[in-house]
Design a protein around this motif. Structure first.
Motif, short mmCIF file in Angstrom:
data_model
loop_
_atom_site.label_atom_id
_atom_site.label_comp_id
_atom_site.label_asym_id
_atom_site.label_seq_id
_atom_site.Cartn_x
_atom_site.Cartn_y
_atom_site.Cartn_z
N TYR A 13 1.03 -1.33 -0.07
CA TYR A 13 -0.06 -0.07 0.00
C TYR A 13 0.74 1.32 0.14
CZ TYR A 13 -3.50 -3.44 1.63
OH TYR A 13 -4.35 -4.32 1.79
N MET A 14 2.03 1.23 -0.01
CA MET A 14 3.04 2.28 0.31
C MET A 14 3.54 3.02 -1.08
SD MET A 14 2.96 1.93 3.42
CE MET A 14 2.81 0.87 4.71
N PHE A 15 3.65 4.39 -0.89
CA PHE A 15 4.36 4.98 -2.25
C PHE A 15 5.80 4.16 -2.13
CE2 PHE A 15 1.88 9.07 -1.14
CZ PHE A 15 0.59 8.57 -1.70
N GLY A 16 5.94 4.35 -3.54
CA GLY A 16 7.66 4.11 -4.05
C GLY A 16 8.01 2.64 -3.48
N ARG A 17 6.90 1.70 -3.39
CA ARG A 17 7.55 0.38 -3.05
C ARG A 17 8.39 -0.03 -4.00
NH1 ARG A 17 1.58 -1.18 -5.07
NH2 ARG A 17 2.01 -2.46 -6.98
N THR A 18 9.27 -0.99 -3.71
CA THR A 18 10.20 -1.65 -4.74
C THR A 18 9.84 -3.04 -4.86
OG1 THR A 18 11.37 -2.71 -2.77
CG2 THR A 18 11.98 -0.31 -3.38
N ARG A 19 10.29 -3.50 -5.85
CA ARG A 19 10.02 -4.86 -6.52
C ARG A 19 10.47 -6.07 -5.12
NH1 ARG A 19 9.52 -7.95 -11.23
NH2 ARG A 19 10.24 -10.23 -10.77
N GLU A 20 11.43 -5.54 -4.53
CA GLU A 20 11.66 -6.57 -3.06
C GLU A 20 10.65 -6.50 -2.26
OE1 GLU A 20 15.20 -5.12 -1.05
OE2 GLU A 20 15.04 -6.88 0.20
N ASP A 21 10.00 -5.30 -2.04
CA ASP A 21 8.72 -5.12 -1.29
C ASP A 21 7.63 -5.86 -1.49
OD1 ASP A 21 10.00 -3.30 0.62
OD2 ASP A 21 9.24 -1.43 -0.74
N GLU A 22 7.65 -5.98 -3.14
CA GLU A 22 6.32 -6.78 -4.03
C GLU A 22 6.51 -8.17 -3.65
OE1 GLU A 22 5.13 -3.47 -7.28
OE2 GLU A 22 6.68 -5.00 -7.58
N LEU A 23 7.89 -8.60 -3.72
CA LEU A 23 8.16 -10.00 -3.57
C LEU A 23 7.97 -10.29 -2.12
CD1 LEU A 23 11.32 -10.19 -5.62
CD2 LEU A 23 9.12 -11.25 -6.10
N ALA A 24 8.26 -9.71 -1.26
CA ALA A 24 8.12 -10.05 0.16
C ALA A 24 6.58 -10.06 0.48
CB ALA A 24 8.79 -8.88 1.20
N ALA A 25 5.78 -9.09 -0.12
CA ALA A 25 4.25 -9.00 0.12
C ALA A 25 3.65 -10.20 -0.36
CB ALA A 25 3.60 -7.81 -0.37
N ASP A 26 4.06 -10.53 -1.50
CA ASP A 26 3.60 -11.84 -1.98
C ASP A 26 3.81 -13.02 -1.38
OD1 ASP A 26 1.99 -12.41 -4.60
OD2 ASP A 26 3.68 -13.89 -4.83
N LYS A 27 5.06 -13.16 -0.88
CA LYS A 27 5.49 -14.35 -0.23
C LYS A 27 4.51 -14.42 1.23
CE LYS A 27 9.49 -16.32 2.00
NZ LYS A 27 9.25 -16.46 3.34
N ALA A 28 4.33 -13.45 1.93
CA ALA A 28 3.80 -13.19 3.01
C ALA A 28 2.09 -13.70 2.63
CB ALA A 28 3.78 -11.97 3.76
N SER A 29 1.94 -13.27 1.62
CA SER A 29 0.34 -13.31 1.28
C SER A 29 0.10 -15.05 1.04
CB SER A 29 -0.04 -12.79 0.11
OG SER A 29 0.02 -11.35 0.08
N LYS A 30 1.06 -15.66 0.28
CA LYS A 30 0.90 -17.02 0.09
C LYS A 30 1.13 -17.85 1.56
CE LYS A 30 2.70 -20.91 -2.22
NZ LYS A 30 2.46 -21.82 -1.25
N GLU A 31 1.89 -17.48 2.19
CA GLU A 31 2.19 -18.22 3.49
C GLU A 31 1.01 -17.93 4.38
OE1 GLU A 31 5.91 -16.87 5.00
OE2 GLU A 31 7.02 -17.83 3.70
N PHE A 32 0.58 -16.50 4.46
CA PHE A 32 -0.73 -16.27 5.51
C PHE A 32 -2.01 -16.94 4.94
CE2 PHE A 32 -1.84 -12.12 7.68
CZ PHE A 32 -2.55 -12.68 8.37
#
Length: 415
Positions: free
Chosen positions: A189-208
């Motif tokens: 949801y953040m401004f200026g998120r990086t690809r690293e942020d997106e990958l971390a969010a996606d990994k968290a989403s799957k595990e969650f």
């Protein structure tokens, strides 16, 4: 008007240049909001490439305006809107969001909210008061004799996630993992998120999601008196929640049920201590406590922005919008509108002006608002009562995440 080196405003065009990653901005965004209110409360933020609204009346009305919605693809295709295809590396996050209460529009939103809402109405939430009080006292017992504490990690992080986990039926020992998943998830949801942020969010989403799926299976086999069982078994007009709806709803409740409240506990303690007002006055009785909590929500809201899609061609405050355009509503700035609040940058709990918009308005008004208010009304007076002479021990540092306003840490000491 206040001159700020990181802010450039052209009132004639209502164009604004502002670096959201500048610590001078996100550490104290209220100064910027005051400057924007003075020059152009409705403005085009060049770096974000969209229109923002900060005026209280505009924000309040737009949150309720059915010409705008949290989604657009229920009435138009990506091709029609010129919208890019979803990112492959965020597919798990997108799946979790696809059935989120925060993102849906009626009739899907109405059905999901109806099936969840009963657990969050004030009369049900009020029953949790002894639980919240007992947990807060137990945590304070753990550090009261030390005469110092880092409040977020020892207190604020723990209470909201523990209470919402108990309500849903998630084991308390999962708290640290839930926090870790949530912190990674909300980076999207953040401004200026990086690809690293997106990958971390996606990994968290799957595990969650994988974890929630296992708990759902357990509840189907062995129902309990908890919110997850209620969501599984309740029907609305002959329909039950699907597996994906259950997962998305559980994730959003766990995230929204603690993320903002953690920030608000820290924000509130800070603003109270920096105000110099005697806490005995602020928490003299239940009414005084309520006023103090509402004023802290007004002046240092934890969530600053909500976005809306224009669902049709329209005009707001002289801004022409076409279908599919995204606008941003700055809740925290609306709370500081000088047209509604006298001396808006001053912490003044005795106010009797407009209600704050920190929980939004309209059909997407925060479903967890009664729970958040209960937690704040219980834990804040307890902290000041149990820790006499409470004071800030080190200068607080605000998190580098404009959008969610909170502290990295809050080091306190007392007598």
């Amino acid at each position: 008007m206040t001159k700020l080196p990181f802010l450039s405003i052209d009132p004639s065009t209502r164009e604004v240049s502002l670096d959201a990653a500048d610590p001078a901005f996100y550490s104290d965004p209220n100064r910027t909001y005051a400057a924007l209110h003075a020059a152009c409360p409705t403005f085009f933020w060049k770096e974000q490439k969209r229109w923002f609204f900060t005026g209280y009346d505009h924000v309040n009305a737009l949150l309720r305006d059915r010409r705008f919605g949290r989604q657009i693809l229920h009435i138009a295709t990506r091709e029609e809107l010129g919208m890019p295809e979803p990112l492959e590396h965020t597919r798990h996050f997108d799946l979790a969001e696809s059935k989120s209460l925060l993102e849906l529009e009626p009739p899907e939103h109405t059905r999901l909210r109806t099936m969840v809402n009963r657990a969050f109405v004030s009369r049900h939430v009020e029953r949790l008061k002894p639980e919240v009080e007992a947990l807060a006292n137990r945590l304070i017992d753990g550090f009261a004799d030390k005469k110092e504490v880092e409040l977020l990690s020892a207190f604020a992080d723990i209470i909201p996630v523990t209470i919402i986990a108990r309500m849903i039926g998630i084991p308390e020992e999962m708290g640290p993992q839930l926090l870790a998943w949530s912190h990674d998830y909300v980076k999207m949801y953040m401004f200026g998120r990086t690809r690293e942020d997106e990958l971390a969010a996606d990994k968290a989403s799957k595990e969650f999601a994988d974890y929630v799926r296992t708990v759902i299976a357990e509840r189907r086999a062995s129902p309990r008196d908890d919110l997850l069982t209620h969501m599984i078994t309740t029907e609305h007009k002959g329909q039950h929640l699907t597996e994906e709806e259950l997962i998305s709803t559980t994730i959003v409740l766990l995230n929204a049920g603690h993320e903002a409240t953690v920030h608000q506990i820290g924000n509130s303690v800070r603003v109270i201590l920096e105000s110099g007002i005697d806490p005995a006055t602020l928490f003299a009785d239940e009414k005084a406590t309520e006023r103090t909590v509402e004023e802290s929500l007004r002046i240092c809201a934890p969530v600053h922005i909500f976005q809306r899609y224009a669902l049709e061609e329209t005009e707001v405050d002289g801004v022409s919008l076409k279908r599919g355009d995204v606008i941003s509503l700055v809740l925290a700035a609306a709370n500081l509108d000088p047209e509604k609040f006298e001396d808006p940058l001053v912490f003044r709990p005795e106010r009797s002006e407009a209600p704050n918009l920190s929980f939004g308005a309209g059909i997407h008004f925060c479903i967890g608002a009664p729970l958040a208010r209960l937690e704040l009304n219980v834990v804040l007076p307890l902290l000041f009562k149990r820790l006499p002479g409470l004071r800030i021990a080190r200068p607080p540092v605000v998190k580098d995440v404009y959008h969610f306003h909170g502290l990295e840490a809050l080091h306190l000491a007392w007598d």
